[in-house]
Structures are given as structure tokens and as C-alpha cells.
Design a protein around this motif. Structure first.
Motif, PDB file in Angstrom:
ATOM      1  N   ARG A  70     -14.203 -49.791 -22.710  1.00  9.96           N
ATOM      2  CA  ARG A  70     -14.328 -50.054 -24.143  1.00  9.96           C
ATOM      3  C   ARG A  70     -14.294 -51.557 -24.382  1.00  9.96           C
ATOM      4  O   ARG A  70     -13.716 -52.320 -23.590  1.00  9.96           O
ATOM      5  N   LYS A  71     -14.982 -51.979 -25.440  1.00 11.07           N
ATOM      6  CA  LYS A  71     -14.910 -53.387 -25.834  1.00 11.07           C
ATOM      7  C   LYS A  71     -13.460 -53.744 -26.152  1.00 11.07           C
ATOM      8  O   LYS A  71     -12.766 -52.912 -26.720  1.00 11.07           O
ATOM      9  N   PRO A  72     -12.967 -54.912 -25.775  1.00  8.40           N
ATOM     10  CA  PRO A  72     -13.695 -56.076 -25.248  1.00  8.40           C
ATOM     11  C   PRO A  72     -13.741 -56.178 -23.725  1.00  8.40           C
ATOM     12  O   PRO A  72     -13.920 -57.277 -23.203  1.00  8.40           O
ATOM     13  N   GLU A  73     -13.604 -55.089 -22.999  1.00  4.54           N
ATOM     14  CA  GLU A  73     -13.694 -55.157 -21.545  1.00  4.54           C
ATOM     15  C   GLU A  73     -15.104 -55.567 -21.124  1.00  4.54           C
ATOM     16  O   GLU A  73     -16.093 -54.987 -21.592  1.00  4.54           O
ATOM     17  N   LYS A  74     -15.204 -56.548 -20.251  1.00  2.00           N
ATOM     18  CA  LYS A  74     -16.510 -57.118 -19.912  1.00  2.00           C
ATOM     19  C   LYS A  74     -17.426 -56.097 -19.239  1.00  2.00           C
ATOM     20  O   LYS A  74     -18.659 -56.189 -19.346  1.00  2.00           O
ATOM     21  N   GLU A  75     -16.816 -55.103 -18.573  1.00  2.00           N
ATOM     22  CA  GLU A  75     -17.633 -54.132 -17.828  1.00  2.00           C
ATOM     23  C   GLU A  75     -18.585 -53.357 -18.733  1.00  2.00           C
ATOM     24  O   GLU A  75     -19.688 -52.991 -18.307  1.00  2.00           O
ATOM     25  N   ILE A  76     -18.180 -53.110 -19.977  1.00  6.44           N
ATOM     26  CA  ILE A  76     -19.032 -52.305 -20.852  1.00  6.44           C
ATOM     27  C   ILE A  76     -20.310 -53.063 -21.237  1.00  6.44           C
ATOM     28  O   ILE A  76     -21.398 -52.502 -21.313  1.00  6.44           O
ATOM     29  N   TYR A  77     -20.169 -54.384 -21.417  1.00  2.00           N
ATOM     30  CA  TYR A  77     -21.342 -55.208 -21.719  1.00  2.00           C
ATOM     31  C   TYR A  77     -22.238 -55.314 -20.488  1.00  2.00           C
ATOM     32  O   TYR A  77     -23.468 -55.226 -20.597  1.00  2.00           O
ATOM     33  N   GLU A  78     -21.607 -55.502 -19.340  1.00  2.00           N
ATOM     34  CA  GLU A  78     -22.377 -55.632 -18.098  1.00  2.00           C
ATOM     35  C   GLU A  78     -23.172 -54.369 -17.802  1.00  2.00           C
ATOM     36  O   GLU A  78     -24.321 -54.438 -17.330  1.00  2.00           O
ATOM     37  N   LEU A  79     -22.585 -53.210 -18.093  1.00  2.00           N
ATOM     38  CA  LEU A  79     -23.289 -51.947 -17.867  1.00  2.00           C
ATOM     39  C   LEU A  79     -24.542 -51.831 -18.730  1.00  2.00           C
ATOM     40  O   LEU A  79     -25.596 -51.420 -18.257  1.00  2.00           O
ATOM     41  N   VAL A  80     -24.427 -52.211 -20.001  1.00  2.00           N
ATOM     42  CA  VAL A  80     -25.586 -52.130 -20.892  1.00  2.00           C
ATOM     43  C   VAL A  80     -26.672 -53.113 -20.449  1.00  2.00           C
ATOM     44  O   VAL A  80     -27.858 -52.760 -20.390  1.00  2.00           O
ATOM     45  N   LEU A  81     -26.274 -54.328 -20.125  1.00  2.00           N
ATOM     46  CA  LEU A  81     -27.248 -55.327 -19.662  1.00  2.00           C
ATOM     47  C   LEU A  81     -27.971 -54.832 -18.415  1.00  2.00           C
ATOM     48  O   LEU A  81     -29.196 -54.962 -18.297  1.00  2.00           O
ATOM     49  N   GLN A  82     -27.214 -54.234 -17.496  1.00  2.00           N
ATOM     50  CA  GLN A  82     -27.798 -53.764 -16.246  1.00  2.00           C
ATOM     51  C   GLN A  82     -28.693 -52.545 -16.453  1.00  2.00           C
ATOM     52  O   GLN A  82     -29.822 -52.493 -15.944  1.00  2.00           O
ATOM     53  N   LYS A  83     -28.193 -51.567 -17.201  1.00  2.00           N
ATOM     54  CA  LYS A  83     -28.956 -50.336 -17.408  1.00  2.00           C
ATOM     55  C   LYS A  83     -30.282 -50.596 -18.115  1.00  2.00           C
ATOM     56  O   LYS A  83     -31.292 -49.935 -17.842  1.00  2.00           O
ATOM     57  N   GLU A  84     -30.281 -51.559 -19.044  1.00  2.00           N
ATOM     58  CA  GLU A  84     -31.486 -51.819 -19.838  1.00  2.00           C
ATOM     59  C   GLU A  84     -32.263 -53.040 -19.344  1.00  2.00           C
ATOM     60  O   GLU A  84     -33.273 -53.414 -19.935  1.00  2.00           O
ATOM     61  N   ASN A  85     -31.755 -53.669 -18.259  1.00  2.00           N
ATOM     62  CA  ASN A  85     -32.400 -54.855 -17.694  1.00  2.00           C
ATOM     63  C   ASN A  85     -32.596 -55.943 -18.759  1.00  2.00           C
ATOM     64  O   ASN A  85     -33.690 -56.490 -18.930  1.00  2.00           O
ATOM     65  N   LEU A  86     -31.508 -56.246 -19.449  1.00  2.00           N
ATOM     66  CA  LEU A  86     -31.550 -57.234 -20.525  1.00  2.00           C
ATOM     67  C   LEU A  86     -31.093 -58.602 -20.029  1.00  2.00           C
ATOM     68  O   LEU A  86     -30.106 -58.701 -19.294  1.00  2.00           O
ATOM     69  N   SER A  87     -31.800 -59.626 -20.443  1.00  2.00           N
ATOM     70  CA  SER A  87     -31.373 -60.995 -20.170  1.00  2.00           C
ATOM     71  C   SER A  87     -30.404 -61.432 -21.266  1.00  2.00           C
ATOM     72  O   SER A  87     -30.754 -61.364 -22.453  1.00  2.00           O
ATOM     73  N   PRO A  88     -29.186 -61.881 -20.917  1.00  2.00           N
ATOM     74  CA  PRO A  88     -28.208 -62.254 -21.946  1.00  2.00           C
ATOM     75  C   PRO A  88     -28.722 -63.300 -22.922  1.00  2.00           C
ATOM     76  O   PRO A  88     -28.454 -63.218 -24.122  1.00  2.00           O
ATOM     77  N   ASP A  89     -29.482 -64.276 -22.422  1.00  2.00           N
ATOM     78  CA  ASP A  89     -29.927 -65.351 -23.311  1.00  2.00           C
ATOM     79  C   ASP A  89     -31.036 -64.917 -24.258  1.00  2.00           C
ATOM     80  O   ASP A  89     -31.411 -65.663 -25.169  1.00  2.00           O
ATOM     81  N   GLU A  90     -31.542 -63.688 -24.076  1.00  2.00           N
ATOM     82  CA  GLU A  90     -32.538 -63.135 -24.997  1.00  2.00           C
ATOM     83  C   GLU A  90     -31.945 -62.024 -25.860  1.00  2.00           C
ATOM     84  O   GLU A  90     -32.664 -61.325 -26.566  1.00  2.00           O
ATOM     85  N   THR A  91     -30.606 -61.898 -25.805  1.00  2.00           N
ATOM     86  CA  THR A  91     -29.938 -60.765 -26.436  1.00  2.00           C
ATOM     87  C   THR A  91     -28.984 -61.214 -27.538  1.00  2.00           C
ATOM     88  O   THR A  91     -28.156 -62.105 -27.333  1.00  2.00           O
ATOM     89  N   PHE A  92     -29.102 -60.572 -28.679  1.00  2.00           N
ATOM     90  CA  PHE A  92     -28.241 -60.790 -29.851  1.00  2.00           C
ATOM     91  C   PHE A  92     -27.289 -59.607 -29.974  1.00  2.00           C
ATOM     92  O   PHE A  92     -27.697 -58.451 -29.841  1.00  2.00           O
ATOM     93  N   PHE A  93     -26.010 -59.917 -30.227  1.00  2.00           N
ATOM     94  CA  PHE A  93     -25.002 -58.865 -30.385  1.00  2.00           C
ATOM     95  C   PHE A  93     -24.166 -59.167 -31.620  1.00  2.00           C
ATOM     96  O   PHE A  93     -23.722 -60.296 -31.835  1.00  2.00           O
ATOM     97  N   VAL A  94     -23.951 -58.158 -32.449  1.00  2.00           N
ATOM     98  CA  VAL A  94     -23.104 -58.332 -33.639  1.00  2.00           C
ATOM     99  C   VAL A  94     -22.031 -57.257 -33.651  1.00  2.00           C
ATOM    100  O   VAL A  94     -22.290 -56.087 -33.388  1.00  2.00           O
ATOM    101  N   ASP A  95     -20.793 -57.689 -33.940  1.00  2.00           N
ATOM    102  CA  ASP A  95     -19.631 -56.817 -33.973  1.00  2.00           C
ATOM    103  C   ASP A  95     -18.721 -57.344 -35.075  1.00  2.00           C
ATOM    104  O   ASP A  95     -18.792 -58.516 -35.443  1.00  2.00           O
TER     105      ASP A  95
END
Length: 209
Positions: free
Chosen positions: A149-174
Motif C-alpha cells: 500500500r502507498k506510501p510503500e515504494k514497491e506498489i509504485y514500482e509494480l505499476v511502473l513495471q507492469k505497464e512499462n511506464l517511464s517515471p519521467d513521462e508519468t504524472f501522479f496525483v494523490d
């Protein structure tokens, strides 16, 4: 050329309106002790944390809650009180999501649980038609399915990996500062929404819409 190619949205108080106090008030009517401290405790041994990371089932969660509730409390009463945290599904935001989905890869990332997931989707199906939340995003990710669960870094890493997202091209709002800070450490462009009624304004300021 757009700065961002991928948009990730929290659900509670970003897309869907929530009111924690409403749930606390409902549970206090059923409780045999002060309920506020119980729900605010989110350490990794707490059964709320275990429920939101999918390590216990809804039945196990309700059984744990019943230890703090009147003996006559039913599963239906617990579900009703638990779901009272969800107060509104603003139509304007769902129309906005439909628009954004045409130009970006869009995702939901939420700390949640199997009871709320069922409620989200049943209500959205009834209100807007279709299959539920998945109609409004290219991907929907829930903490109880990912095991973190957020804010654990693993949850963000999983989404980036599963969807092959580049962090610098990704916007996140919480809506929560800690969740934003972890995302920033992973080089995601992250923004805290402090007023749930100003999502469109934030997206406009950033030239996303």
C-alpha cells in the motif's frame, strides 16, 4: 508535444469523495469502545493494513472488527458502516477521465480493500453503466491485489513495471503528502491535491487539459 504520456490517479478524495469521519460515526454507534484510534492505527500488524494489502479476507476483517463491536452486530451492518466512508462519485470527474483516456495512458492506484472495490464498481455500473472503474482507465490497481500500500515504494514500482511506464513521462496525483513524496523519490512527477474540488484546475495549470 505533451510533457506527460501517463497519468496515475489516486481514488479517494481525488476521483471519489470520501469522509472518514462519516465511517467513524457509524462504527461508534456499533462499538463497545472508542473506535477512532483503531482505524487510525495503520502499522503493519494492524488488521486494517492486512486487509488493505490482501493478507486477510473480508470475513476475517469483519471477525476482527467484531471484537470491538456489540455482540449483536451483523456483517451487513459492518459493510454499511465501512462503506459510509464513500460519499460521492462526481460525474464531472468521470467525464474528465473519459476525455483524458483519449490522449493519455491513464491508471488508478488506490489503497483499498475488497469490500470497497465491490462497492466502487457496483455503484459506478449503476450510475454510469458499463463494467465499472475499468471503463475509465487503461489500468486499475488496488493495494489489496498488489500486496503493498502507498506510501510503500514497491506498489509504485509494480505499476511502473507492469505497464512499462517511464517515471519521467508519468504524472501522479494523490491527496496525501507521504504518498506523493515516495513517488517523487522514484522520479515520478507527483502532485498533492489538497482540495478535491480542484482537480481540473491542477490539470489545467500543468497543461494536461
Amino acid at each position: 508535444m505533451k510533457q506527460f504520456k501517463n497519468l496515475i490517479f489516486d481514488l479517494g478524495d481525488v476521483i471519489i469523495d470520501i469522509d472518514i469521519n462519516a465511517a467513524l460515526q457509524q462504527f461508534q454507534k456499533l462499538a463497545i469502545q472508542d473506535f477512532s484510534e483503531l482505524l487510525s492505527n495503520s502499522n503493519k500488524k494492524n488488521f486494517l493494513y492486512l486487509f488493505e494489502t490482501g493478507k486477510i479476507t473480508a470475513d476475517q476483517f469483519r471477525s476482527q472488527l467484531k471484537l470491538f463491536l456489540k455482540p449483536s452486530t451483523t456483517d451487513k451492518e459492518i459493510n454499511t458502516a465501512w462503506n459510509s466512508i464513500i460519499t460521492n462519485y462526481p460525474e464531472s470527474k468521470f467525464k474528465l477521465l473519459q476525455k483524458l483516456k483519449l490522449s493519455y495512458r491513464t491508471f488508478a492506484l488506490s489503497n483499498t480493500n475488497e469490500i470497497h472495490v465491490a462497492t466502487f464498481n457496483n455503484t459506478i455500473q449503476h450510475k454510469f453503466g458499463g463494467k465499472g472503474l475499468e471503463d475509465f482507465f487503461h489500468g486499475v490497481y488496488y493495494s489489496n491485489e498488489l500486496g503493498f500500500r502507498k506510501p510503500e515504494k514497491e506498489i509504485y514500482e509494480l505499476v511502473l513495471q507492469k505497464e512499462n511506464l517511464s517515471p519521467d513521462e508519468t504524472f501522479f496525483v494523490d491527496d496525501l503528502f507521504n504518498n506523493i513524496e515516495t513517488a517523487k523519490k522514484l522520479n515520478i512527477h507527483a502532485y498533492q491535491l489538497t482540495d478535491r474540488n480542484k482537480l481540473s484546475e491542477l490539470l489545467t495549470e500543468l497543461n494536461i487539459i
